[in-house]
Design a protein around this motif. Structure first.
Motif, mmCIF file in Angstrom:
data_model
loop_
_atom_site.group_PDB
_atom_site.id
_atom_site.type_symbol
_atom_site.label_atom_id
_atom_site.label_comp_id
_atom_site.label_asym_id
_atom_site.label_seq_id
_atom_site.Cartn_x
_atom_site.Cartn_y
_atom_site.Cartn_z
ATOM 1 N N ASP A 73 0.799 -1.224 0.000
ATOM 2 C CA ASP A 73 0.000 0.000 0.000
ATOM 3 C C ASP A 73 0.832 1.275 0.000
ATOM 4 O O ASP A 73 0.292 2.367 0.160
ATOM 5 C CB ASP A 73 -0.951 -0.006 1.204
ATOM 6 C CG ASP A 73 -2.005 -1.097 1.062
ATOM 7 O OD1 ASP A 73 -2.660 -1.126 0.006
ATOM 8 O OD2 ASP A 73 -2.156 -1.922 1.982
ATOM 9 N N VAL A 74 2.140 1.148 -0.193
ATOM 10 C CA VAL A 74 3.011 2.317 -0.309
ATOM 11 C C VAL A 74 3.029 2.759 -1.761
ATOM 12 O O VAL A 74 3.265 1.956 -2.669
ATOM 13 C CB VAL A 74 4.448 1.986 0.177
ATOM 14 C CG1 VAL A 74 5.414 3.100 -0.178
ATOM 15 C CG2 VAL A 74 4.450 1.728 1.673
ATOM 16 N N ILE A 75 2.764 4.055 -1.972
ATOM 17 C CA ILE A 75 2.810 4.588 -3.339
ATOM 18 C C ILE A 75 4.234 4.996 -3.672
ATOM 19 O O ILE A 75 4.790 4.567 -4.673
ATOM 20 C CB ILE A 75 1.824 5.768 -3.495
ATOM 21 C CG1 ILE A 75 0.395 5.242 -3.360
ATOM 22 C CG2 ILE A 75 2.029 6.462 -4.841
ATOM 23 C CD1 ILE A 75 -0.668 6.291 -3.359
ATOM 24 N N ASN A 76 4.845 5.826 -2.815
ATOM 25 C CA ASN A 76 6.225 6.255 -3.047
ATOM 26 C C ASN A 76 6.699 7.077 -1.859
ATOM 27 O O ASN A 76 5.921 7.426 -0.982
ATOM 28 C CB ASN A 76 6.327 7.084 -4.334
ATOM 29 C CG ASN A 76 7.710 7.021 -4.942
ATOM 30 O OD1 ASN A 76 8.658 6.523 -4.337
ATOM 31 N ND2 ASN A 76 7.839 7.537 -6.158
ATOM 32 N N PHE A 77 7.954 7.404 -1.867
ATOM 33 C CA PHE A 77 8.510 8.320 -0.883
ATOM 34 C C PHE A 77 8.180 9.747 -1.287
ATOM 35 O O PHE A 77 7.930 10.027 -2.461
ATOM 36 C CB PHE A 77 10.041 8.154 -0.798
ATOM 37 C CG PHE A 77 10.461 6.983 0.039
ATOM 38 C CD1 PHE A 77 10.905 7.168 1.338
ATOM 39 C CD2 PHE A 77 10.403 5.700 -0.459
ATOM 40 C CE1 PHE A 77 11.280 6.101 2.113
ATOM 41 C CE2 PHE A 77 10.778 4.620 0.307
ATOM 42 C CZ PHE A 77 11.215 4.815 1.601
ATOM 43 N N VAL A 78 8.194 10.641 -0.328
ATOM 44 C CA VAL A 78 8.050 12.059 -0.622
ATOM 45 C C VAL A 78 9.436 12.548 -1.022
ATOM 46 O O VAL A 78 10.417 12.293 -0.313
ATOM 47 C CB VAL A 78 7.528 12.833 0.617
ATOM 48 C CG1 VAL A 78 7.503 14.320 0.349
ATOM 49 C CG2 VAL A 78 6.147 12.323 0.998
ATOM 50 N N TYR A 79 9.518 13.232 -2.149
ATOM 51 C CA TYR A 79 10.804 13.680 -2.674
ATOM 52 C C TYR A 79 10.982 15.176 -2.493
ATOM 53 O O TYR A 79 10.025 15.945 -2.510
ATOM 54 C CB TYR A 79 10.914 13.339 -4.169
ATOM 55 C CG TYR A 79 11.283 11.897 -4.403
ATOM 56 C CD1 TYR A 79 12.579 11.533 -4.690
ATOM 57 C CD2 TYR A 79 10.325 10.895 -4.317
ATOM 58 C CE1 TYR A 79 12.931 10.213 -4.893
ATOM 59 C CE2 TYR A 79 10.657 9.569 -4.513
ATOM 60 C CZ TYR A 79 11.959 9.235 -4.808
ATOM 61 O OH TYR A 79 12.304 7.923 -5.009
ATOM 62 N N TRP A 80 12.244 15.571 -2.312
ATOM 63 C CA TRP A 80 12.633 16.980 -2.244
ATOM 64 C C TRP A 80 13.920 17.115 -3.031
ATOM 65 O O TRP A 80 14.905 16.450 -2.728
ATOM 66 C CB TRP A 80 12.820 17.415 -0.790
ATOM 67 C CG TRP A 80 13.336 18.808 -0.638
ATOM 68 C CD1 TRP A 80 14.595 19.179 -0.278
ATOM 69 C CD2 TRP A 80 12.620 20.027 -0.849
ATOM 70 N NE1 TRP A 80 14.705 20.528 -0.248
ATOM 71 C CE2 TRP A 80 13.501 21.083 -0.593
ATOM 72 C CE3 TRP A 80 11.324 20.312 -1.237
ATOM 73 C CZ2 TRP A 80 13.111 22.417 -0.720
ATOM 74 C CZ3 TRP A 80 10.946 21.637 -1.353
ATOM 75 C CH2 TRP A 80 11.845 22.666 -1.087
ATOM 76 N N LEU A 81 13.904 17.933 -4.070
ATOM 77 C CA LEU A 81 15.056 18.177 -4.937
ATOM 78 C C LEU A 81 15.611 16.880 -5.534
ATOM 79 O O LEU A 81 16.815 16.653 -5.578
ATOM 80 C CB LEU A 81 16.151 18.936 -4.181
ATOM 81 C CG LEU A 81 15.744 20.298 -3.616
ATOM 82 C CD1 LEU A 81 16.887 20.894 -2.802
ATOM 83 C CD2 LEU A 81 15.326 21.244 -4.730
ATOM 84 N N GLY A 82 14.698 15.998 -5.952
ATOM 85 C CA GLY A 82 15.090 14.781 -6.652
ATOM 86 C C GLY A 82 15.523 13.621 -5.777
ATOM 87 O O GLY A 82 15.898 12.578 -6.294
ATOM 88 N N LYS A 83 15.488 13.759 -4.462
ATOM 89 C CA LYS A 83 15.872 12.688 -3.544
ATOM 90 C C LYS A 83 14.767 12.491 -2.513
ATOM 91 O O LYS A 83 14.015 13.423 -2.239
ATOM 92 C CB LYS A 83 17.156 13.044 -2.802
ATOM 93 C CG LYS A 83 18.369 13.195 -3.667
ATOM 94 C CD LYS A 83 19.562 13.542 -2.809
ATOM 95 C CE LYS A 83 20.802 13.763 -3.660
ATOM 96 N NZ LYS A 83 21.934 14.195 -2.836
#
Length: 174
Positions: A73-83
């Motif tokens: 049920d994980v969609i993705n990590f939250v990203y900041w500046l490509g990481k």
């Protein structure tokens, strides 16, 4: 291995399920809840809801990112500046303290500043360490710069020293 806190975006209303899945994999995770009163007059009752809907915080080394992402049920990590965005430990500790001590927490979006510093002007202030503490009648506000949110709650405040929030890299506003 150096561990960091990361924010994970989940399917709607699957935060508890994701925490359970990650727990089975022995991954430390945290889905903060907000307890609030709902209803009118005599029909008021306590309701528990997610403070950050569709978000779970995980404490992992960078090598476990793929393992977390593979949870159903994980969609993705939250990203900041490509990481994947790293959330400061002090901010997680403040969220844990706030949700454990207060009810009816209001969450407000604030601009995310790349340097992680949020400045609020035209408010009387005191200094606690390197952070500014602002006073307002019976209101406690804590900024979470790496998340782009501010937590606010109305509470009886005896003194600024009685608040035990981490001010390492988070701003405390009272």
């Amino acid at each position: 291995m150096n561990k960091n806190w990361y924010a994970v975006y989940t399917k709607p209303q699957c935060e508890k399920k994701v925490v359970a899945q990650l727990s089975k994999k022995r991954i430390e995770s945290f889905a903060p809840v907000n307890v609030r009163y709902a209803g009118n007059g005599n029909k008021r009752k306590l309701v528990t809801e997610q403070l950050f809907p569709s978000f779970v915080f995980v404490y992992i080394p960078e090598s476990d990112i793929t393992t977390v992402r593979q949870s159903s049920d994980v969609i993705n990590f939250v990203y900041w500046l490509g990481k994947p965005a790293i959330i400061k430990s002090a901010e997680i500790e403040n969220i844990q303290y706030f949700t454990g001590k207060y009810t009816d927490i209001e969450l407000t979006k604030i601009p995310v500043n790349a340097s992680g510093i949020v400045r609020i002007s035209n408010i009387p202030m005191k200094d606690i360490g390197s952070e500014a503490v602002y006073t307002a009648a019976n209101t406690i506000k804590v900024t979470l710069p790496s998340l782009g949110y501010m937590m606010e709650v109305e509470a009886e405040i005896e003194s600024a020293e009685s608040i035990e929030l981490k001010t390492e890299n988070a701003n405390l506003i009272i």
